[in-house]
Design a protein around this motif. Structure first.
Motif, PDB file in Angstrom:
ATOM      1  N   VAL A  82       0.804  -1.134  -0.191  1.00 26.93           N
ATOM      2  CA  VAL A  82      -0.012  -0.287  -0.072  1.00 26.93           C
ATOM      3  C   VAL A  82       0.838   1.410   0.069  1.00 26.93           C
ATOM      4  CG1 VAL A  82      -1.600   1.371   1.272  1.00 26.93           C
ATOM      5  CG2 VAL A  82      -2.000  -1.007   1.141  1.00 26.93           C
ATOM      6  N   GLY A  83       2.070   1.413   0.684  1.00 22.86           N
ATOM      7  CA  GLY A  83       2.957   2.292   0.979  1.00 22.86           C
ATOM      8  C   GLY A  83       3.549   2.723  -0.421  1.00 22.86           C
ATOM      9  N   ALA A  84       3.699   1.545  -1.263  1.00 27.40           N
ATOM     10  CA  ALA A  84       4.362   1.616  -2.501  1.00 27.40           C
ATOM     11  C   ALA A  84       3.479   2.104  -3.559  1.00 27.40           C
ATOM     12  CB  ALA A  84       5.081   0.364  -2.736  1.00 27.40           C
ATOM     13  N   GLY A  85       2.037   2.150  -3.387  1.00 25.27           N
ATOM     14  CA  GLY A  85       1.112   2.468  -4.558  1.00 25.27           C
ATOM     15  C   GLY A  85       0.111   1.741  -4.777  1.00 25.27           C
ATOM     16  N   ARG A  86       0.079   0.219  -4.107  1.00 26.74           N
ATOM     17  CA  ARG A  86      -1.037  -0.644  -4.425  1.00 26.74           C
ATOM     18  C   ARG A  86      -2.433   0.010  -3.881  1.00 26.74           C
ATOM     19  NH1 ARG A  86      -1.589  -5.886  -6.919  1.00 26.74           N
ATOM     20  NH2 ARG A  86      -0.120  -5.626  -8.568  1.00 26.74           N
ATOM     21  N   LYS A  87      -3.453  -0.072  -4.327  1.00 25.97           N
ATOM     22  CA  LYS A  87      -4.813   0.510  -3.699  1.00 25.97           C
ATOM     23  C   LYS A  87      -5.040  -0.392  -2.459  1.00 25.97           C
ATOM     24  CE  LYS A  87      -6.874   2.138  -7.895  1.00 25.97           C
ATOM     25  NZ  LYS A  87      -7.964   2.241  -8.813  1.00 25.97           N
ATOM     26  N   PRO A  88      -5.565   0.001  -1.406  1.00 23.76           N
ATOM     27  CA  PRO A  88      -5.884  -0.586   0.063  1.00 23.76           C
ATOM     28  C   PRO A  88      -6.959  -1.594  -0.276  1.00 23.76           C
ATOM     29  CG  PRO A  88      -5.554   1.682   0.482  1.00 23.76           C
ATOM     30  CD  PRO A  88      -5.740   1.503  -1.198  1.00 23.76           C
ATOM     31  N   ASP A  89      -7.997  -1.457  -1.206  1.00 21.49           N
ATOM     32  CA  ASP A  89      -9.045  -2.457  -1.629  1.00 21.49           C
ATOM     33  C   ASP A  89      -8.681  -3.311  -2.528  1.00 21.49           C
ATOM     34  OD1 ASP A  89      -8.801  -0.943  -3.999  1.00 21.49           O
ATOM     35  OD2 ASP A  89     -10.858  -0.113  -4.030  1.00 21.49           O
ATOM     36  N   THR A  90      -7.403  -3.549  -2.903  1.00 20.94           N
ATOM     37  CA  THR A  90      -6.918  -4.693  -3.641  1.00 20.94           C
ATOM     38  C   THR A  90      -7.034  -5.905  -2.956  1.00 20.94           C
ATOM     39  OG1 THR A  90      -4.973  -3.300  -4.605  1.00 20.94           O
ATOM     40  CG2 THR A  90      -4.916  -5.657  -5.004  1.00 20.94           C
ATOM     41  N   PRO A  91      -7.996  -7.066  -3.557  1.00 23.96           N
ATOM     42  CA  PRO A  91      -8.011  -8.216  -2.903  1.00 23.96           C
ATOM     43  C   PRO A  91      -6.968  -8.997  -2.635  1.00 23.96           C
ATOM     44  CG  PRO A  91      -9.584  -8.006  -4.869  1.00 23.96           C
ATOM     45  CD  PRO A  91      -8.446  -6.878  -4.968  1.00 23.96           C
ATOM     46  N   LEU A  92      -7.000  -9.981  -1.283  1.00 25.72           N
ATOM     47  CA  LEU A  92      -5.783 -10.627  -0.992  1.00 25.72           C
ATOM     48  C   LEU A  92      -6.445 -11.843  -0.533  1.00 25.72           C
ATOM     49  CD1 LEU A  92      -2.859 -10.552   0.063  1.00 25.72           C
ATOM     50  CD2 LEU A  92      -3.854  -9.324   2.382  1.00 25.72           C
ATOM     51  N   THR A  93      -5.643 -13.008  -0.910  1.00 26.48           N
ATOM     52  CA  THR A  93      -6.030 -14.400  -0.313  1.00 26.48           C
ATOM     53  C   THR A  93      -4.502 -14.784   0.731  1.00 26.48           C
ATOM     54  OG1 THR A  93      -5.227 -15.629  -1.982  1.00 26.48           O
ATOM     55  CG2 THR A  93      -7.605 -15.112  -1.904  1.00 26.48           C
ATOM     56  N   VAL A  94      -4.767 -15.212   1.812  1.00 22.42           N
ATOM     57  CA  VAL A  94      -3.667 -15.709   2.441  1.00 22.42           C
ATOM     58  C   VAL A  94      -3.990 -17.430   2.710  1.00 22.42           C
ATOM     59  CG1 VAL A  94      -2.332 -15.658   4.652  1.00 22.42           C
ATOM     60  CG2 VAL A  94      -3.288 -13.722   3.590  1.00 22.42           C
ATOM     61  N   ALA A 146      -9.346 -11.263   2.039  1.00 26.24           N
ATOM     62  CA  ALA A 146      -9.366  -9.848   2.760  1.00 26.24           C
ATOM     63  C   ALA A 146      -8.811  -8.971   1.624  1.00 26.24           C
ATOM     64  CB  ALA A 146      -8.524  -9.548   3.885  1.00 26.24           C
ATOM     65  N   THR A 147      -8.607  -7.493   1.871  1.00 26.62           N
ATOM     66  CA  THR A 147      -7.924  -6.784   0.985  1.00 26.62           C
ATOM     67  C   THR A 147      -6.322  -6.304   1.733  1.00 26.62           C
ATOM     68  OG1 THR A 147      -8.786  -4.803   2.213  1.00 26.62           O
ATOM     69  CG2 THR A 147     -10.134  -5.951   0.106  1.00 26.62           C
ATOM     70  N   LEU A 148      -5.573  -5.667   1.227  1.00 25.65           N
ATOM     71  CA  LEU A 148      -4.315  -4.996   1.734  1.00 25.65           C
ATOM     72  C   LEU A 148      -4.595  -4.300   2.839  1.00 25.65           C
ATOM     73  CD1 LEU A 148      -2.423  -4.444  -1.778  1.00 25.65           C
ATOM     74  CD2 LEU A 148      -1.967  -6.314  -0.279  1.00 25.65           C
ATOM     75  N   GLY A 149      -5.633  -3.770   2.881  1.00 23.82           N
ATOM     76  CA  GLY A 149      -6.100  -2.649   3.934  1.00 23.82           C
ATOM     77  C   GLY A 149      -6.813  -3.437   5.141  1.00 23.82           C
ATOM     78  N   THR A 150      -7.287  -4.583   4.824  1.00 24.63           N
ATOM     79  CA  THR A 150      -8.013  -5.101   5.840  1.00 24.63           C
ATOM     80  C   THR A 150      -7.430  -6.321   6.752  1.00 24.63           C
ATOM     81  OG1 THR A 150      -9.425  -6.413   4.438  1.00 24.63           O
ATOM     82  CG2 THR A 150     -10.251  -4.046   5.268  1.00 24.63           C
ATOM     83  N   ILE A 151      -6.429  -6.878   5.838  1.00 26.67           N
ATOM     84  CA  ILE A 151      -5.934  -8.324   6.423  1.00 26.67           C
ATOM     85  C   ILE A 151      -5.417  -8.171   7.918  1.00 26.67           C
ATOM     86  CG2 ILE A 151      -3.533  -7.740   5.670  1.00 26.67           C
ATOM     87  CD1 ILE A 151      -5.437 -11.181   5.624  1.00 26.67           C
ATOM     88  N   ALA A 152      -4.948  -7.209   8.182  1.00 27.06           N
ATOM     89  CA  ALA A 152      -4.335  -7.041   9.822  1.00 27.06           C
ATOM     90  C   ALA A 152      -5.723  -7.148  10.821  1.00 27.06           C
ATOM     91  CB  ALA A 152      -3.879  -5.588   9.955  1.00 27.06           C
ATOM     92  N   GLN A 153      -6.934  -6.579  10.305  1.00 29.54           N
ATOM     93  CA  GLN A 153      -8.240  -6.483  11.300  1.00 29.54           C
ATOM     94  C   GLN A 153      -8.877  -7.634  10.979  1.00 29.54           C
ATOM     95  OE1 GLN A 153      -8.883  -4.172  13.034  1.00 29.54           O
ATOM     96  NE2 GLN A 153     -10.754  -4.906  13.767  1.00 29.54           N
ATOM     97  N   VAL A 154      -8.762  -8.493   9.862  1.00 32.29           N
ATOM     98  CA  VAL A 154      -9.074  -9.717   9.783  1.00 32.29           C
ATOM     99  C   VAL A 154      -8.571 -10.904  10.594  1.00 32.29           C
ATOM    100  CG1 VAL A 154      -9.494 -11.752   7.957  1.00 32.29           C
ATOM    101  CG2 VAL A 154     -10.213  -9.402   7.546  1.00 32.29           C
ATOM    102  N   PHE A 155      -7.335 -10.748  10.905  1.00 31.78           N
ATOM    103  CA  PHE A 155      -6.394 -11.639  11.438  1.00 31.78           C
ATOM    104  C   PHE A 155      -6.907 -11.401  13.097  1.00 31.78           C
ATOM    105  CE2 PHE A 155      -2.786 -13.193   8.966  1.00 31.78           C
ATOM    106  CZ  PHE A 155      -3.600 -13.762   8.041  1.00 31.78           C
ATOM    107  N   LYS A 156      -6.903 -10.169  13.322  1.00 33.28           N
ATOM    108  CA  LYS A 156      -7.347  -9.691  14.936  1.00 33.28           C
ATOM    109  C   LYS A 156      -8.629 -10.356  15.263  1.00 33.28           C
ATOM    110  CE  LYS A 156      -7.325  -5.818  17.967  1.00 33.28           C
ATOM    111  NZ  LYS A 156      -7.015  -4.272  18.107  1.00 33.28           N
TER     112      LYS A 156
END
Length: 555
Positions: free
Chosen positions: A198-210, A224-234
């Motif tokens: 995100v800091g390098a330019g990717r949008k926070p709402d970009t989908p992400l699977t872990v 999740a998304t790049l912007g929500t993965i930390a909250q999802v884990f918590k």
């Protein structure tokens, strides 16, 4: 001597050394080993494998293969299940210099995962010949099992990133890209990797699977998304955790969208995904059933409840087998795989083979019994057209006809505790029956203490009962299954015995067949999963419903 043919001395002096095979064992699923890998393992004198793939590869090695242990660098990495290895090159070199064939097995692919290249260079420098057997790379296999294809018809750019070693420049470059990123990280570092992107330019709402434990029945995937993965884990209480150092594969990009994965998640949506299923049968009988359960995503646990032993007095069996050769019988009827095995062993003892059945009609009850005969080289003449039981066999058995049947006698090899139904029915049809004890069934020894505790404490999701005796014997040697455990029975008689022992029967096979029983359990699991999804509930395995169980999402 033809001068165009080099002499032995023209080759490098490596004859004193062995050969090393660097082998990719894949991400974890034993079925992903290549045919070439299996061949190399079968020929190995020494097997040096990373701990996480040792059991995957050892199955295909010889029983006496030498398996020296790799040195684990620190206790923290070992506790996380991903130990850092050191001194692997020294072990490889020592074994190769002794003239033996060495297989060095690594997780994933030797060219993309781990540090196998360094070990190859050591071999090359020392003049030790080696080969490379590619494997399914972790960064490729895990997304495939998570239902996240890395490319489609648009042919998007795909980049692979190792979060542990990625530099600021690397994050800057991949962050500016709009392609698919496959990031190798750990549970506790994946959120930081997302923040870097995100800091390098990717949008926070970009989908992400872990995905953790990819390609195994312990696999778990979060969307999740790049912007929500930390909250999802918590929120999911995934972190903080002692397992934070476990490796994960994160896929960043539109292919990871939750709606898309819902359609493509073929592995985790198997009807019995992750279910621990108890299979209480003899080990020989359990093998094919366990294979079928694995195809549904289950983790079968075989517990022998019956041991098969030779008859106390073998003379009757010996006379009957000799009678087969001398023409004493018109028919031989097999009612179990164990009966086939008992007769086959006697044949081998006397130097006979399937040709001794020439001129004798053969009957078989059950698909597994028929399959055992075919493997022996004998095609049954009669298999029940309806119910696979003694009663079903009698319905199709022809009455004795002195005009067409030159001999009126039937050889019936069976267990010492078999019922008299078949004998009485054949006599009623006009046949003489030699009812011979071919083997004895005795109660097996109790399973290990942890298995007994799992049975009584609800650690198993389901148990398959294939006969009344398996019910009685399992309860006798291990105790009664917990009430959260799904009880599946092969037929009404087995179900009645289960109920008499205080068990609730959840699944009843539509036919008295082990394959149909496993199929019925899979249908039950699929219906249970769909009902939870339609209700908007999290899908839990039965064992996760018991008090105190740690509940984990399986989809």
């Amino acid at each position: 001597m033809n001068p165009s043919i080099p002499t032995t001395s023209a080759y490098p002096a490596v004859a004193a050394h062995g050969r090393v095979t660097f082998l990719g064992a894949g991400p974890g699923d034993p079925g992903l080993l290549t045919l070439r890998a299996v061949e190399a393992l079968a020929a190995a004198d020494v097997l040096i494998a990373e701990p996480e793939v040792l059991e995957v590869v050892r199955t295909h090695a010889r029983a006496n293969v030498d398996t020296p242990q790799l040195t684990i660098a620190d206790e923290v990495s070992a506790a996380a299940g991903v130990p850092v290895i050191r001194d692997a090159a020294n072990l490889v070199m020592e074994a190769a210099r002794s003239g033996r064939r060495v297989v060095r097995a690594v997780t994933g692919d030797p060219g993309l995962d781990g540090n196998a290249a360094e070990e190859m260079l050591v071999c090359a420098t020392a003049g030790i010949p080696f080969e490379v057997v590619p494997g399914v790379a972790t960064a490729v296999g895990v997304p495939a099992y998570a239902g996240v294809p890395l490319r489609d018809k648009q042919g998007a750019d795909v980049r692979f990133v190792e979060a542990r070693t990625a530099s600021a420049r690397c994050w800057s470059e991949v962050g500016a890209s709009d392609g698919i990123l496959v990031v190798s990280a750990t549970l506790e570092t994946v959120s930081a990797a997302a923040a870097e992107l995100v800091g390098a330019g990717r949008k926070p709402d970009t989908p992400l699977t872990v995905t953790v434990a990819g390609t195994t029945t312990r696999q778990r995937t979060w969307c999740a998304t790049l912007g929500t993965i930390a909250q999802v884990f918590k929120q999911g209480k995934v972190l903080p955790s002692p397992e934070g150092a476990r490796p994960v594969i994160a896929v960043v990009g539109e292919h990871s969208a939750a709606a898309r994965r819902e359609d493509l998640s073929w592995f985790e949506s198997k009807p019995l995904f992750g279910w621990r299923v108890l299979v209480p049968r003899t080990k020989e009988q359990a093998a094919s059933l366990s294979d079928q359960l694995r195809s549904y995503g289950a983790v079968p646990h075989e517990v022998p409840t019956i041991a098969v032993e030779p008859p106390r007095t073998p003379q009757q069996m010996e006379r009957a087998v000799k009678g087969l050769v001398t023409g004493r019988y018109e028919w031989i009827a097999f009612t179990s795989v164990n009966a086939v095995k008992a007769v086959r062993e006697k044949f081998e003892e006397y130097g006979l083979d399937a040709r001794a059945f020439a001129g004798i009609k053969v009957a078989a009850v059950g698909e597994q019994t028929a399959a055992a005969l075919v493997e022996f080289g004998v095609k049954p003449d009669l298999v029940p057209s309806g119910e696979q039981s003694a009663a079903g066999l009698l319905e199709d058995w022809p009455p004795y006809d002195p005009v067409f049947d030159p001999i009126d006698r039937v050889f019936l090899p069976r267990a010492d505790i078999a019922t008299e139904t078949l004998v009485a029915g054949l006599i009623e049809l006009g046949w003489e029956v030699d009812d011979v004890t071919a083997y004895r069934t005795v109660r097996a020894s109790p399973p290990p203490a942890d298995t007994r505790e799992a049975i009584k404490g609800g650690g198993f999701d389901a148990v398959l009962f294939t006969s009344s005796s398996t019910v009685r014997n399992l309860v006798g040697i291990a105790g009664k299954p917990h009430n959260v455990t799904v009880i599946a029975c092969i037929g009404p008689a087995t179900a009645k015995t289960a109920e008499e022992h205080g068990l609730r029967v959840d699944v009843l096979s539509p036919e008295p067949s082990v394959s149909k029983l496993a199929e019925a359990l899979a249908e039950y699991g699929a219906a249970r999963r769909e009902a939870a999804k339609e209700a908007g509930e999290t899908v839990f395995r039965p064992s996760e419903r018991r008090p105190g169980a740690r509940r984990r999402r399986t989809t």
